[in-house]
Enzyme design. Structure first.
Site, short mmCIF file in Angstrom:
data_model
loop_
_atom_site.label_atom_id
_atom_site.label_comp_id
_atom_site.label_asym_id
_atom_site.label_seq_id
_atom_site.Cartn_x
_atom_site.Cartn_y
_atom_site.Cartn_z
N LYS A 1 -111.73 9.35 -84.35
CA LYS A 1 -111.84 10.69 -83.76
C LYS A 1 -110.51 11.07 -83.12
O LYS A 1 -109.86 10.23 -82.49
CB LYS A 1 -112.98 10.70 -82.75
CG LYS A 1 -113.33 12.08 -82.19
CD LYS A 1 -114.53 11.97 -81.25
CE LYS A 1 -114.91 13.31 -80.65
NZ LYS A 1 -116.07 13.18 -79.72
N SER B 1 -122.55 13.00 -78.05
CA SER B 1 -121.59 13.46 -79.06
C SER B 1 -121.43 12.57 -80.27
O SER B 1 -120.73 12.92 -81.21
CB SER B 1 -120.22 13.68 -78.41
OG SER B 1 -120.27 14.76 -77.51
N SER C 1 -119.79 16.30 -80.31
CA SER C 1 -118.46 16.74 -80.71
C SER C 1 -117.83 15.89 -81.81
O SER C 1 -116.77 16.22 -82.33
CB SER C 1 -117.53 16.75 -79.49
OG SER C 1 -117.39 15.43 -78.97
#
Length: 506
Positions: free
Chosen positions: A61, A164, A140
């Protein structure tokens, strides 16, 4: 299949699925990764692989620092920032032979539930609704989830503050695991809310998630929130006691069902997946017990006070002075004119980040702190106490003599089973349309089931459940995520139950 062929297939999938916008920075077909994978192939042939992820492509990420790839946090503030060091988790994976598959897209600074608040555009799920419109990938960590779901990597790292990792897993049909807080190092992870941020893992199977977890589950002296070797030893010693160890073998489990999670807004497809999961576990010999978590109704409100407050403090460093984007007006002498701080932050941050900074600044202000921030901290302690009261395993790091207020008939459960999200993924167009789009409050409500375990620092995993036997559209039938929550430190039991539910015809 050799590791090289598997890696080449992942790179080919990155190219063919570029429209999904899962990656901000992807690997090139003729990069250094080939030599790394070839070396891993050779080690595997010789029977001396470094680990089970040796030669595997792991996506990262883009709020986790890497020194050879930009770390943008999907924000214009860090659009061209390259970290001078690797995060601890990246170092650990590379030492284990894993290859970084690129940096994945996300909501800016990890603030969002649908991966639409990105400087590089929204992440699109490969699933589509009835009208062929792309659905939300969740947030996210939506880029990491889509990369895993479409075979663009073996597994991926995300970050989970209030759901997330688990929410994108539920929306994309993948496995999403959030470990106990402090087990995985946060050193080199760009902070959103320090007391909540946890590095999580996404994979197509529980086995691949466990492989990555075994590599990164280590103490890191550079991270002040990393669980110490002594505390890890205490947890391990407790889990190896006969009463706890038997749960990982053949002993039937006591499964808790939180009555407060059976909300009226629960989508029928999610409700069916939940009830059929419980029925399946009961057929396997496990017992089902209704339990109560009375503070759950306050958890979401407390989270959206605490997380923005910490974010407001953490993001104060992006001022255009030391690093990141600088915005201002230069005069003829090359001197910066105007307010550097406000210009840089106003230009560099997106709408959702600004919203949370303002919300956090307000809750930390002198006249509001006692009524909001302090009260939210008290609610957080109550949420943690609720969980401690319903688990049969005591909190292994609790102070000696800590008493629990269980009811007379309440003997405790081993795990909790509940939905990950209250509904299937919405359409992206419904999220970003300025006239008909959902309000920020609607997006916050998606975290209603994932936030309580995060406030208590508990391990949780989201497993996709296919509800078969009824005529439904694919989004309803295939994108229901079921969440498994365990006591602090009970990560292996959570993974075991996830594996039990995985690929079952429920």
């Amino acid at each position: 299949m050799s590791l090289l062929r598997e890696a080449e297939k992942c790179i080919a999938n990155q190219k063919s699925h570029v429209a999904l916008n899962a990656f901000i920075t992807a690997l090139q077909p003729s990069g250094q990764w080939r030599e790394q994978v070839k070396d891993a192939d050779l080690r595997t042939e010789q029977g001396i692989p470094r680990s089970k992820v040796d030669g595997r492509l792991i996506a990262i990420k883009d709020n986790i620092c890497t020194y050879d790839l930009p770390t943008t946090c999907a924000s214009q503030t860090l659009e061209k920032f390259v970290s001078p060091f690797n995060s601890t988790v990246v170092e650990q994976l590379q030492d284990a032979g894993a290859v970084v598959a690129g940096k994945t897209n996300l909501d800016e600074f990890g603030m969002g539930s649908h991966s639409v608040y990105s400087r590089f555009g929204p992440v699109r799920s490969f699933w589509q609704g009835r009208d062929a419109e792309p659905l939300s990938a969740g947030g996210s960590s939506g880029g990491s989830a889509v990369a895993v779901a479409t075979g663009q990597c073996y597994a991926a790292l995300g970050t989970d503050t209030g759901g997330s990792v688990r929410l994108p897993a539920a929306y994309t049909g993948t496995i999403g695991f959030k470990p106990s807080y402090g087990l995985i190092s946060r050193w080199g992870v760009v902070a959103y809310a320090n007391s909540l941020d946890t590095v999580g893992i996404l994979g197509r199977s529980t086995a691949s998630v466990r492989d990555v977890f075994n590599v990164v589950n280590q103490h890191d002296p550079r991270d002040p929130t990393s669980l110490s070797p002594l505390s890890r030893s205490r947890i391990l010693s407790y889990l190896q006691s006969p009463s706890c160890a038997s749960r990982l073998t053949s002993a039937p489990l006591r499964i808790g069902v939180p009555t407060e999670y059976n909300i009226s807004e629960l989508h029928p497809a999610v409700r069916r997946a939940w009830s059929r999961t419980l029925a399946y576990l009961q057929r396997q010999g496990h017992s089902i017990h209704a339990i109560s978590l009375p503070t759950t109704k306050l958890a979401l409100s407390a989270y959206y006070v605490l997380a923005p407050a910490e974010a407001s403090s953490n993001l104060a460093k992006y001022d255009g002075v030391r690093y990141g984007t600088r915005c201002g007006v230069l005069d003829y002498d090359g001197q910066l004119q105007g307010n550097l701080f406000t210009s840089t932050r106003g230009h560099g941050f997106g709408s959702e980040v600004k919203r949370r900074i303002v919300l956090g600044a307000f809750s930390l202000s002198a006249h509001a702190k006692d009524n909001y921030f302090i009260q939210a901290q008290r609610v957080r302690r109550l949420v943690q106490r609720d969980f401690d009261c319903i688990f049969q395993m005591k909190q292994p790091l609790a102070s000696p003599g800590t008493s629990l207020e269980r009811g007379p008939e309440q003997t405790g459960v081993d795990i909790l089973i509940c939905p990950t999200a209250p509904s299937p993924p919405p359409r992206i167009s419904d999220l970003i349309d300025s006239d008909t789009g959902a309000s920020p409050l609607d997006a916050y409500m998606n975290d209603v089931f994932t936030v309580p375990p995060s406030l208590a620092g508990l391990p949780a995993i989201s497993v996709p459940i296919t509800v078969s036997g009824e005529k439904q559209d694919s989004s309803e039938a295939c994108l229901a995520g079921i969440q498994i929550v365990g006591q602090y430190g009970d990560d292996q039991l959570v993974l075991k139950v996830g594996e039990l539910l995985e690929d079952q015809n429920i």
